[in-house]
Scaffold this motif. Structure first.
Motif, PDB file in Angstrom:
ATOM      1  N   GLU A 117     -68.671  35.756  32.267  1.00 31.22           N
ATOM      2  CA  GLU A 117     -67.889  34.910  33.255  1.00 31.22           C
ATOM      3  C   GLU A 117     -66.369  34.733  32.567  1.00 31.22           C
ATOM      4  OE1 GLU A 117     -71.878  33.996  34.536  1.00 31.22           O
ATOM      5  OE2 GLU A 117     -71.109  34.598  32.669  1.00 31.22           O
ATOM      6  N   GLY A 118     -66.254  35.021  31.367  1.00 34.40           N
ATOM      7  CA  GLY A 118     -65.036  34.984  30.571  1.00 34.40           C
ATOM      8  C   GLY A 118     -64.038  35.899  30.931  1.00 34.40           C
ATOM      9  N   ASP A 119     -64.682  36.999  31.204  1.00 38.59           N
ATOM     10  CA  ASP A 119     -63.723  38.167  31.889  1.00 38.59           C
ATOM     11  C   ASP A 119     -63.934  38.292  33.400  1.00 38.59           C
ATOM     12  OD1 ASP A 119     -62.573  39.155  29.415  1.00 38.59           O
ATOM     13  OD2 ASP A 119     -64.558  39.638  28.468  1.00 38.59           O
ATOM     14  N   ALA A 120     -64.389  37.246  34.037  1.00 37.04           N
ATOM     15  CA  ALA A 120     -64.316  37.430  35.613  1.00 37.04           C
ATOM     16  C   ALA A 120     -65.319  38.400  36.036  1.00 37.04           C
ATOM     17  CB  ALA A 120     -62.868  37.607  36.188  1.00 37.04           C
ATOM     18  N   LEU A 121     -66.415  38.793  35.227  1.00 36.61           N
ATOM     19  CA  LEU A 121     -67.504  39.566  35.747  1.00 36.61           C
ATOM     20  C   LEU A 121     -68.709  38.978  35.434  1.00 36.61           C
ATOM     21  CD1 LEU A 121     -66.110  43.017  34.742  1.00 36.61           C
ATOM     22  CD2 LEU A 121     -66.587  42.378  36.961  1.00 36.61           C
ATOM     23  N   PRO A 122     -68.899  37.602  36.048  1.00 42.44           N
ATOM     24  CA  PRO A 122     -70.358  37.058  35.958  1.00 42.44           C
ATOM     25  C   PRO A 122     -71.459  37.965  35.731  1.00 42.44           C
ATOM     26  CG  PRO A 122     -69.332  36.279  37.909  1.00 42.44           C
ATOM     27  CD  PRO A 122     -68.304  37.269  37.066  1.00 42.44           C
ATOM     28  N   LEU A 177     -60.914  28.060  31.489  1.00 41.85           N
ATOM     29  CA  LEU A 177     -60.505  26.799  31.091  1.00 41.85           C
ATOM     30  C   LEU A 177     -61.201  25.791  32.297  1.00 41.85           C
ATOM     31  CD1 LEU A 177     -59.067  24.863  29.262  1.00 41.85           C
ATOM     32  CD2 LEU A 177     -57.256  25.044  30.779  1.00 41.85           C
ATOM     33  N   ALA A 178     -61.513  26.430  33.230  1.00 43.91           N
ATOM     34  CA  ALA A 178     -62.178  25.774  34.370  1.00 43.91           C
ATOM     35  C   ALA A 178     -63.715  25.985  34.317  1.00 43.91           C
ATOM     36  CB  ALA A 178     -61.965  26.386  35.835  1.00 43.91           C
ATOM     37  N   PHE A 179     -64.322  26.472  33.119  1.00 44.34           N
ATOM     38  CA  PHE A 179     -65.766  26.717  33.128  1.00 44.34           C
ATOM     39  C   PHE A 179     -66.171  26.054  31.873  1.00 44.34           C
ATOM     40  CE2 PHE A 179     -69.290  29.888  32.263  1.00 44.34           C
ATOM     41  CZ  PHE A 179     -69.861  29.425  33.050  1.00 44.34           C
ATOM     42  N   PRO A 180     -66.317  24.861  31.779  1.00 46.38           N
ATOM     43  CA  PRO A 180     -66.478  24.163  30.515  1.00 46.38           C
ATOM     44  C   PRO A 180     -67.906  24.749  29.978  1.00 46.38           C
ATOM     45  CG  PRO A 180     -66.718  22.623  32.257  1.00 46.38           C
ATOM     46  CD  PRO A 180     -66.164  23.829  32.908  1.00 46.38           C
ATOM     47  N   GLU A 181     -69.024  25.171  30.969  1.00 43.36           N
ATOM     48  CA  GLU A 181     -70.330  25.617  30.517  1.00 43.36           C
ATOM     49  C   GLU A 181     -70.045  26.742  29.634  1.00 43.36           C
ATOM     50  OE1 GLU A 181     -70.714  24.297  34.777  1.00 43.36           O
ATOM     51  OE2 GLU A 181     -69.180  25.050  33.523  1.00 43.36           O
ATOM     52  N   GLY A 182     -69.127  27.518  29.688  1.00 42.22           N
ATOM     53  CA  GLY A 182     -68.862  28.632  28.612  1.00 42.22           C
ATOM     54  C   GLY A 182     -68.436  28.081  27.230  1.00 42.22           C
ATOM     55  N   ASP A 183     -68.182  27.068  27.096  1.00 45.80           N
ATOM     56  CA  ASP A 183     -67.673  26.656  25.758  1.00 45.80           C
ATOM     57  C   ASP A 183     -69.019  26.138  25.031  1.00 45.80           C
ATOM     58  OD1 ASP A 183     -66.135  25.948  23.647  1.00 45.80           O
ATOM     59  OD2 ASP A 183     -65.792  23.820  24.283  1.00 45.80           O
ATOM     60  N   TYR A 184     -69.848  27.336  24.559  1.00 46.10           N
ATOM     61  CA  TYR A 184     -71.156  27.093  24.434  1.00 46.10           C
ATOM     62  C   TYR A 184     -71.330  26.678  22.579  1.00 46.10           C
ATOM     63  CZ  TYR A 184     -71.190  31.817  22.897  1.00 46.10           C
ATOM     64  OH  TYR A 184     -70.780  33.022  22.025  1.00 46.10           O
ATOM     65  N   LEU A 185     -70.585  27.664  21.909  1.00 45.95           N
ATOM     66  CA  LEU A 185     -70.741  27.496  20.616  1.00 45.95           C
ATOM     67  C   LEU A 185     -69.647  26.571  19.692  1.00 45.95           C
ATOM     68  CD1 LEU A 185     -71.909  29.052  18.077  1.00 45.95           C
ATOM     69  CD2 LEU A 185     -69.859  30.548  17.998  1.00 45.95           C
ATOM     70  N   LYS A 186     -70.395  25.676  18.905  1.00 48.55           N
ATOM     71  CA  LYS A 186     -69.827  24.734  18.463  1.00 48.55           C
ATOM     72  C   LYS A 186     -69.918  24.848  16.685  1.00 48.55           C
ATOM     73  CE  LYS A 186     -71.540  22.815  21.280  1.00 48.55           C
ATOM     74  NZ  LYS A 186     -72.056  23.306  22.760  1.00 48.55           N
ATOM     75  N   VAL A 187     -69.030  24.891  15.943  1.00 50.80           N
ATOM     76  CA  VAL A 187     -69.321  25.144  14.397  1.00 50.80           C
ATOM     77  C   VAL A 187     -68.284  23.966  13.777  1.00 50.80           C
ATOM     78  CG1 VAL A 187     -68.775  26.602  12.713  1.00 50.80           C
ATOM     79  CG2 VAL A 187     -69.257  27.546  14.949  1.00 50.80           C
ATOM     80  N   ASP A 243     -62.834  37.700  21.464  1.00 47.90           N
ATOM     81  CA  ASP A 243     -63.417  38.270  22.055  1.00 47.90           C
ATOM     82  C   ASP A 243     -64.686  37.751  23.072  1.00 47.90           C
ATOM     83  OD1 ASP A 243     -64.857  37.988  19.596  1.00 47.90           O
ATOM     84  OD2 ASP A 243     -65.955  40.062  19.796  1.00 47.90           O
ATOM     85  N   HIS A 244     -64.793  36.750  22.920  1.00 48.57           N
ATOM     86  CA  HIS A 244     -65.684  35.716  23.781  1.00 48.57           C
ATOM     87  C   HIS A 244     -64.938  34.715  24.485  1.00 48.57           C
ATOM     88  CE1 HIS A 244     -68.488  37.434  20.723  1.00 48.57           C
ATOM     89  NE2 HIS A 244     -69.313  36.905  21.471  1.00 48.57           N
ATOM     90  N   PRO A 245     -63.894  35.116  25.421  1.00 53.47           N
ATOM     91  CA  PRO A 245     -62.865  34.470  25.984  1.00 53.47           C
ATOM     92  C   PRO A 245     -63.610  33.342  26.840  1.00 53.47           C
ATOM     93  CG  PRO A 245     -62.904  36.246  27.007  1.00 53.47           C
ATOM     94  CD  PRO A 245     -63.718  36.499  25.803  1.00 53.47           C
ATOM     95  N   ARG A 246     -63.257  32.237  27.117  1.00 51.84           N
ATOM     96  CA  ARG A 246     -63.716  31.239  28.005  1.00 51.84           C
ATOM     97  C   ARG A 246     -62.690  30.775  29.013  1.00 51.84           C
ATOM     98  NH1 ARG A 246     -63.766  25.745  28.657  1.00 51.84           N
ATOM     99  NH2 ARG A 246     -62.583  25.010  26.834  1.00 51.84           N
TER     100      ARG A 246
END
Length: 386
Positions: free
Chosen positions: A102-107, A371-381, A366-369
């Motif tokens: 999804e981050g590269d527009a190829l879901p 901005l309109a897809f908060p579901e892609g913000d999966y990794l929290k450190v 290399d894991h872009p997200r």
């Protein structure tokens, strides 16, 4: 293309780039997964094109222009994705994400590079239905970039089906480089596509912080954090994981980086049980790393996941020396950053510790997200001092 009509006002979300339309936001339709569809608003006006999906996601959106979802579109999106990696991948690194769905527009399509081999992972049922067309666009680009083999891993509910779909079969265990750190990986079995590539920069940060420290790496898998700590000059590193084959690769990588085997201990154990035993024996560490598996794979699991995170943080902080460093991570998209930070706070309260936040981060470039897809913000450190 088959027309599919919205029944909820999601026009703005679509135009902003959100790549999913859930089935309950659409008027009822029945077509096989992978069928190209045109999405229209409630008045029949064109909004987007995509592929019909099975399950709660009704359509994976590929474009807000009226264009075919075909090899031409795939080639253009892949070329943009590969160009981004050429700009953002650090030196002495040949293991990284080439394509981030999804981050590269190829879901539905994820592709990771491991030296001369690549692994393509397909999500859902739409992507496998058009996989041959996608492969015809992908393999020439891989070849141009020095990749000679491609493994296909298709997501299933229980396991991953795995096959070599292009080029000679890569060896079962492959040695790759990350910031010059040598890592052994198995591309056919285990977690993700072989390594947790999204922690590349976090591992490098550990390498910068570890000098002279005693380090505990929980859920260590193949030992990426452990080897980074060793290369950073850690006094001693303990790697804990339940998977003995993963620990065997951790030991091999530790040795092949020129590190003393005497400075590394592997323990095949459940992380919480290990922490309980360590606490009772009075064992303490100066840097504790806790990167557990996804505690909340679905929304219904969030409440229990929060409790599990709190228990883990409390136990990990219980074996951390005063002024020690704690690196905690969550890979669940259903646990937001604020909620994850709150779980650390609650865990610290249980452990009677005060936590000072030093840094917060996530997945690298290399894991872009979108901005309109908060579901892609999966990794929290979260890096903290207690």
């Amino acid at each position: 293309m088959r027309d599919v009509r919205l029944r909820k006002p999601l026009e703005r979300s679509l135009r902003s780039g959100h790549p999913w339309l859930f089935r309950d936001a659409l008027e009822a339709f029945e077509v096989p997964a992978g069928t190209p569809v045109r999405v229209t608003d409630r008045n029949g006006r064109f909004l987007a094109v995509g592929l019909a999906e099975a399950g709660p996601i009704g359509v994976r959106v590929f474009s807000v222009r009226d264009e075919p979802v075909d090899a031409t579109l795939f080639r253009a999106r892949l070329a943009r994705a590969f160009a981004l990696r050429a700009r953002c991948i650090p030196e002495h690194t040949d293991a990284y994400r080439l394509l981030h769905g999804e981050g590269d527009a190829l879901p539905g399509f994820v592709c990771d590079r491991y030296g001369s081999a690549a692994v393509l992972k397909l999500d859902g049922e739409a992507a496998p239905a058009v996989s041959q067309t996608f492969l015809s666009a992908l393999t020439p680009l891989l070849e141009q970039h020095g990749v000679s083999s491609l493994i296909l891993r298709t997501s299933r509910k229980q396991a991953d089906a795995c096959e070599v779909v292009w080029g000679p079969a890569p060896p079962r265990e492959l040695l790759v480089s990350e910031h010059g750190m040598r890592l052994w990986t198995n591309l056919y079995e285990g977690q993700k596509t072989g390594l947790f590539l999204d922690h590349r920069e976090t591992r490098y940060r550990v390498r910068q912080l570890a000098r002279g420290l005693t380090v505990l790496n929980l859920y260590g898998y193949t030992g990426g954090f452990s080897i980074a700590a060793g290369l950073g000059g850690a006094e001693h590193v303990t790697t804990v994981d339940q998977a003995k084959p993963a620990l065997a690769l951790a030991e091999r990588s530790y040795r092949d980086n020129g590190l003393s085997e005497a400075s590394h201990t592997c323990q095949a154990a459940d992380a919480l049980k290990f922490l309980e035993t360590a606490a009772k024996s009075g064992k303490r560490y100066q840097l504790v790393i806790a990167d557990p598996p996804n505690f909340a794979p679905r929304k219904s699991a969030v409440e229990n996941a929060q409790k599990a995170y709190e228990a883990l943080h409390a136990a990990a902080l219980g074996v951390l020396e005063p002024d020690g460093l704690y690196l905690a991570a969550s890979c669940s998209s259903h646990i937001g950053r604020a909620a994850f930070e709150e779980s650390v706070r609650r865990g610290a309260a249980h452990a009677k510790r005060v936590v000072q936040v030093l840094e917060q981060s996530g997945a690298p470039a290399d894991h872009p997200r979108l901005l309109a897809f908060p579901e892609g913000d999966y990794l929290k450190v979260l890096l903290a001092r207690a």
